[in-house]
Write an enzyme that holds these catalytic residues in place. Sequence first.
Site, PDB file in Angstrom:
ATOM      1  N   TYR A 178     -10.056   3.311   5.898  1.00 42.15           N
ATOM      2  CA  TYR A 178      -8.955   2.851   5.042  1.00 42.15           C
ATOM      3  C   TYR A 178      -7.914   3.959   4.864  1.00 42.15           C
ATOM      4  O   TYR A 178      -6.712   3.725   5.015  1.00 42.15           O
ATOM      5  CB  TYR A 178      -9.501   2.419   3.685  1.00 42.15           C
ATOM      6  CG  TYR A 178      -8.421   1.957   2.730  1.00 42.15           C
ATOM      7  CD1 TYR A 178      -7.913   0.664   2.802  1.00 42.15           C
ATOM      8  CD2 TYR A 178      -7.903   2.813   1.758  1.00 42.15           C
ATOM      9  CE1 TYR A 178      -6.915   0.233   1.948  1.00 42.15           C
ATOM     10  CE2 TYR A 178      -6.909   2.396   0.890  1.00 42.15           C
ATOM     11  CZ  TYR A 178      -6.418   1.106   0.989  1.00 42.15           C
ATOM     12  OH  TYR A 178      -5.424   0.699   0.142  1.00 42.15           O
ATOM     13  N   SER A 229      -0.890   3.939   0.464  1.00 39.97           N
ATOM     14  CA  SER A 229      -1.863   4.256  -0.576  1.00 39.97           C
ATOM     15  C   SER A 229      -1.858   5.760  -0.806  1.00 39.97           C
ATOM     16  O   SER A 229      -1.571   6.543   0.109  1.00 39.97           O
ATOM     17  CB  SER A 229      -3.269   3.808  -0.153  1.00 39.97           C
ATOM     18  OG  SER A 229      -4.255   4.338  -1.029  1.00 39.97           O
TER      19      SER A 229
END
Length: 250
Positions: A155, A141
């Site tokens: 995350y 990401s």
Amino acid sequence: MARQKILITGASSGLGAGMARAFAAKGRDLALCARRLDNLEALKAEIAQSHPNVTVAIAALDVNDHDQVPKVFTELAEQLGGIDRVIVNAGIGKGARLGSGKSWANKATIETNLVSALVQIESALEMFTSAGSGHLVLISSVLGNKGMPGVKAAYAASKAGVSSLGESLRAEYATGPIRVTVVEPGYIESEMTAKSATTQLMVDNETGVRAMVGAIEREAGRAVVPAWPWIPLVALLKVLPPRFARYFAS
């Protein structure tokens, strides 16, 4: 090199399902696994109708069941007669502000996105080493490039770990025979991003998946996708003081 037989984890929805559809349109055979077998069966039927010449093998897999990962990978490889590319895509977006008393959410995110990714990597590399070649793709990401405050802290840390593993493997296999690609998507429409407030930076699933598949097909070492606006934003993110990261974490 065209990778004809592609295994995708977390393929029951979102980016995983989108990539499955895109690769099927290119005539690639697919090995799809995820927790939700009913979704996989529906996706398989959809692909069979649209692309009848494509072989699709499916299997239920919870990547947190680490003993099952190599077993399922092996079973799917046997059904397709081998695997040329493994896309480590399964992940979750849970999270809570550190210190909020919801450590279970952050623990689950780290375990699923990083620890279980490592297990998938080990299984894929064992398969490729035996075959003599292969392409390993890690879905990270853009948030892995900076520590994030609030609910995205765990995350971002998990994806930073995935990117680091990918960099290590790119160095390990710099001369082959295994190729390694780290894909860092920005905000792309999916189940995971459905609750994100950063809608002005969101692209639709089809656009985002097209950029991801393009980078995967090129077998780029690292790819931030979509290129605009995320390549300049990631460069900016890396040099901004930590307090400004909150603008990317909403």
